[in-house]
Write an enzyme that holds these catalytic residues in place. Structure first.
Site, mmCIF file in Angstrom:
data_model
loop_
_atom_site.group_PDB
_atom_site.id
_atom_site.type_symbol
_atom_site.label_atom_id
_atom_site.label_comp_id
_atom_site.label_asym_id
_atom_site.label_seq_id
_atom_site.Cartn_x
_atom_site.Cartn_y
_atom_site.Cartn_z
ATOM 1 N N ILE A 3 0.830 -1.219 0.000
ATOM 2 C CA ILE A 3 0.000 0.000 0.000
ATOM 3 C C ILE A 3 0.862 1.266 0.000
ATOM 4 C CG2 ILE A 3 -0.260 0.264 2.527
ATOM 5 C CD1 ILE A 3 -3.297 0.773 1.961
ATOM 6 N N ASP A 16 1.429 -0.852 9.492
ATOM 7 C CA ASP A 16 1.772 0.349 10.266
ATOM 8 C C ASP A 16 3.274 0.622 10.190
ATOM 9 O OD1 ASP A 16 1.403 2.473 11.976
ATOM 10 O OD2 ASP A 16 0.976 1.274 13.763
ATOM 11 N N TYR A 49 -3.964 -8.156 14.884
ATOM 12 C CA TYR A 49 -5.187 -8.068 15.689
ATOM 13 C C TYR A 49 -6.129 -9.263 15.521
ATOM 14 C CZ TYR A 49 -4.232 -3.369 17.550
ATOM 15 O OH TYR A 49 -3.691 -2.294 18.228
HETATM 16 N N1 APR Z 1 0.728 -3.092 2.354
HETATM 17 C C1 APR Z 1 -0.544 -3.526 2.433
HETATM 18 N N2 APR Z 1 -0.970 -4.374 3.368
HETATM 19 C C2 APR Z 1 -0.072 -4.832 4.266
HETATM 20 C C3 APR Z 1 1.278 -4.426 4.264
HETATM 21 C C4 APR Z 1 1.668 -3.513 3.255
HETATM 22 N N3 APR Z 1 2.935 -3.065 3.146
HETATM 23 N N4 APR Z 1 1.906 -5.059 5.288
HETATM 24 C C5 APR Z 1 1.003 -5.827 5.898
HETATM 25 N N5 APR Z 1 -0.200 -5.708 5.285
HETATM 26 C C6 APR Z 1 -1.487 -6.343 5.605
HETATM 27 C C7 APR Z 1 -1.427 -7.658 6.338
HETATM 28 O O1 APR Z 1 -1.249 -8.702 5.413
HETATM 29 C C8 APR Z 1 -2.793 -7.720 6.991
HETATM 30 O O2 APR Z 1 -3.740 -8.335 6.135
HETATM 31 O O3 APR Z 1 -2.180 -5.509 6.499
HETATM 32 C C9 APR Z 1 -3.201 -6.269 7.143
HETATM 33 C C10 APR Z 1 -3.360 -5.786 8.569
HETATM 34 O O4 APR Z 1 -2.384 -6.393 9.394
HETATM 35 P P1 APR Z 1 -1.597 -5.600 10.532
HETATM 36 O O5 APR Z 1 -0.676 -4.624 9.899
HETATM 37 O O6 APR Z 1 -1.035 -6.594 11.444
HETATM 38 O O7 APR Z 1 -2.783 -4.716 11.249
HETATM 39 P P2 APR Z 1 -3.844 -5.148 12.397
HETATM 40 O O8 APR Z 1 -4.202 -6.563 12.357
HETATM 41 O O9 APR Z 1 -4.953 -4.123 12.291
HETATM 42 O O10 APR Z 1 -3.052 -4.921 13.749
HETATM 43 C C11 APR Z 1 -2.734 -3.610 14.173
HETATM 44 O O11 APR Z 1 -0.421 -4.114 14.469
HETATM 45 O O12 APR Z 1 1.434 -3.135 13.550
HETATM 46 C C12 APR Z 1 0.603 -3.141 14.611
HETATM 47 O O13 APR Z 1 0.651 -0.854 15.315
HETATM 48 C C13 APR Z 1 -0.158 -1.838 14.769
HETATM 49 O O14 APR Z 1 -0.702 -2.452 16.978
HETATM 50 C C14 APR Z 1 -1.225 -2.313 15.680
HETATM 51 C C15 APR Z 1 -1.580 -3.671 15.143
#
Ligand code: APR
Length: 166
Positions: A10, A33, A119
């Site tokens: 993304i 993130d 999460y």
């Molecule tokens: N681009 C797009 N999508 C991505 C990328 C990227 N570069 N990296 C990871 N993802 C996808 C993952 O495959 C997943 O499907 O983002 C989705 C959400 O995963 P997480 O990043 O783990 O987010 P979430 O489950 O909402 O957890 C949030 O994780 O990083 C920490 O600070 C954040 O504490 C918070 C928690």
């Protein structure tokens, strides 16, 4: 208005805003993130800190700094627990992110798959909620020109998104 799907990182998208799956402290983390904070550069963290955190289901906006995207909308998904509030809070993330986009006059928004990583929200259920809520918002705001891109990082998510797009 349009609803599209796309597979990849993304942080490479040149859109008005990308939506980050943040935490309540807006502290940066792993997953998408971490990738967004790395790509946006060191100015993103102080901009996040100035916002004073974000409740689960809410959304806040910062500039995109070094990203190709103009803005980052930070939303905090629910930590999956199987409770009744999970789907409501996840839907609120999509709805509030789109509201923030409209309030800021943005016309292209790319969503990461909120809550489906660290999460622990089951991907199938989360994807359905995401598409349902975005479609509902687009129906309710027919007069607002908005392009929504649902970003799948991996092939499994992309396959699910293809089915949901129909
Ligand atoms: N681009 C797009 N999508 C991505 C990328 C990227 N570069 N990296 C990871 N993802 C996808 C993952 O495959 C997943 O499907 O983002 C989705 C959400 O995963 P997480 O990043 O783990 O987010 P979430 O489950 O909402 O957890 C949030 O994780 O990083 C920490 O600070 C954040 O504490 C918070 C928690």
């Amino acid at each position: 208005m349009s609803l599209e799907i796309w597979q990849g990182d993304i942080t490479s998208l040149k859109v008005d805003a990308i939506v980050n799956a943040a935490n309540r402290e807006l502290r940066g983390g792993g997953g998408v993130d971490g990738a967004i904070h790395r790509a946006a550069g060191p100015k993103l963290d102080p901009a996040c800190q100035a916002l004073g955190g974000c409740e689960t289901g809410e959304a806040k906006i910062t500039p995109g700094f070094d990203l190709p995207a103009k803005y980052v909308i930070h939303t905090v998904g629910p930590i999956y627990s199987g409770s009744h509030s999970d789907p409501l809070l996840l839907a609120a993330c999509y709805r509030n992110s789109l509201r923030v986009a409209q309030e800021n006059g943005l016309h292209s928004v790319a969503f990461s798959a909120i809550s489906t990583g660290v999460y622990g929200y089951p991907l199938g259920a989360a994807s359905k909620i995401a598409f349902t809520e975005v479609r509902k918002w687009l129906r309710d705001h027919k007069d607002y020109d908005l392009r929504v891109i649902m970003v799948a990082y991996d092939a499994r998510t992309y396959a699910l998104y293809q089915k949901l797009l129909g």
